[in-house]
Design a protein around this motif. Structure first.
Motif, PDB file in Angstrom:
ATOM      1  N   UNK A  87      33.901  38.069  47.888  1.00  0.00           N
ATOM      2  CA  UNK A  87      33.490  36.919  47.090  1.00  0.00           C
ATOM      3  C   UNK A  87      34.653  36.402  46.259  1.00  0.00           C
ATOM      4  N   UNK A  88      35.386  37.304  45.614  1.00  0.00           N
ATOM      5  CA  UNK A  88      36.546  36.890  44.816  1.00  0.00           C
ATOM      6  C   UNK A  88      37.602  36.251  45.718  1.00  0.00           C
ATOM      7  N   UNK A  89      37.792  36.820  46.902  1.00  0.00           N
ATOM      8  CA  UNK A  89      38.767  36.277  47.826  1.00  0.00           C
ATOM      9  C   UNK A  89      38.408  34.885  48.306  1.00  0.00           C
ATOM     10  N   UNK A 117      35.313  35.889  39.856  1.00  0.00           N
ATOM     11  CA  UNK A 117      34.354  36.990  39.872  1.00  0.00           C
ATOM     12  C   UNK A 117      33.084  36.530  39.172  1.00  0.00           C
ATOM     13  N   UNK A 118      32.103  36.112  39.940  1.00  0.00           N
ATOM     14  CA  UNK A 118      30.855  35.579  39.394  1.00  0.00           C
ATOM     15  C   UNK A 118      29.740  36.616  39.403  1.00  0.00           C
ATOM     16  N   UNK A 152      29.590  36.986  34.691  1.00  0.00           N
ATOM     17  CA  UNK A 152      29.623  35.772  35.500  1.00  0.00           C
ATOM     18  C   UNK A 152      30.840  34.898  35.170  1.00  0.00           C
ATOM     19  N   UNK A 153      32.010  35.563  35.185  1.00  0.00           N
ATOM     20  CA  UNK A 153      33.308  34.913  35.002  1.00  0.00           C
ATOM     21  C   UNK A 153      33.607  34.532  33.551  1.00  0.00           C
ATOM     22  N   UNK A 208      23.724  38.943  44.547  1.00  0.00           N
ATOM     23  CA  UNK A 208      24.003  39.630  43.291  1.00  0.00           C
ATOM     24  C   UNK A 208      24.858  38.768  42.355  1.00  0.00           C
ATOM     25  N   UNK A 209      25.377  37.656  42.848  1.00  0.00           N
ATOM     26  CA  UNK A 209      26.279  36.809  42.062  1.00  0.00           C
ATOM     27  C   UNK A 209      25.494  35.696  41.371  1.00  0.00           C
ATOM     28  N   UNK A 210      26.176  34.971  40.486  1.00  0.00           N
ATOM     29  CA  UNK A 210      25.582  33.810  39.827  1.00  0.00           C
ATOM     30  C   UNK A 210      25.145  32.798  40.873  1.00  0.00           C
TER      31      UNK A 210
END
Length: 207
Positions: free
Chosen positions: A28-30, A35-36, A42-43, A85-87
């Motif tokens: 996801x970061x890539x 990083x959300x 959430x960043x 799992x992310x925003x």
């Protein structure tokens, strides 16, 4: 073409059911460059009342004005659905007009201090209070929003700062008055601060 490739990368990142959370987070970061995840607030790992804080995201109608933030519109919303799992992007609020009861009760209005509390989840920038509430509805465990103008702060942005919390608060916790020195030598201060609690959730005891 670039967004097509990014979307394909997101699909491939979760194509294997045995992928570990660490691997998925790295992917996801890539893909997005941010990083959300909940672990990173959430960043926005530094809350808005501490020096060095920066908004973690932008949700509103002017994404091209915030190219250095993940803007929760368009293709990024489709990508984030692959990372539950992310925003996540909120459902756009009905605007105008808002419904008679949107699920929130106001706990304070138009004061000169912003809430600071240990149950802080994340913060970012929005255009309207309704969009701030929509963000809360999209973040698990969120029960309270504090929207305010951070004058001279947040890189000089004129948008509303939107802070999310798991507990509801009244004006007694809104003791962040700003006072941080900015790169241009100005001092930030807080105005138009409103607190909104989800209906039925009790106000947290500040003690």
């Amino acid at each position: 073409m670039r967004f097509t490739k990014v979307f394909a990368a997101a699909t491939l990142a979760l194509s294997g059911v045995s992928a570990s959370p660490v691997t998925v987070t790295f992917d996801l970061i890539g893909i997005l460059g941010f990083d959300l995840t909940e672990g990173n607030k959430y960043n926005s790992p530094i809350p808005p009342w501490l020096h060095g804080s920066k908004p973690g995201w932008y949700y509103g109608n002017n994404p091209f004005a915030y190219k250095d933030l993940p803007c929760l519109v368009g293709i990024i919303c489709k990508i984030l659905k692959f990372f539950p799992y992310a925003l996540q992007c909120p459902t756009p609020p009905h605007n105008p007009p808002p419904p008679p009861n949107d699920g929130y009760t106001q706990t304070f209005s138009n004061i000169t201090g912003a809430t600071q509390a240990d149950d802080f989840q994340t913060f970012g920038l929005v255009d309207t209070v309704e969009q701030c509430k929509a963000m809360c509805n999209s973040v698990q465990g969120c029960n309270f929003v504090n929207s305010y103008h951070d004058v001279n702060g947040k890189g000089g942005s004129t948008q509303l700062t939107c802070s999310l919390f798991t507990k509801c608060h009244d004006a007694s916790t809104a003791d962040n008055r700003g006072g941080q020195s900015q790169p241009d030598g100005s001092i930030d201060f807080i105005i138009n601060s409103d607190g909104w609690c989800k209906n039925g959730v009790p106000i947290s005891d500040p003690q």
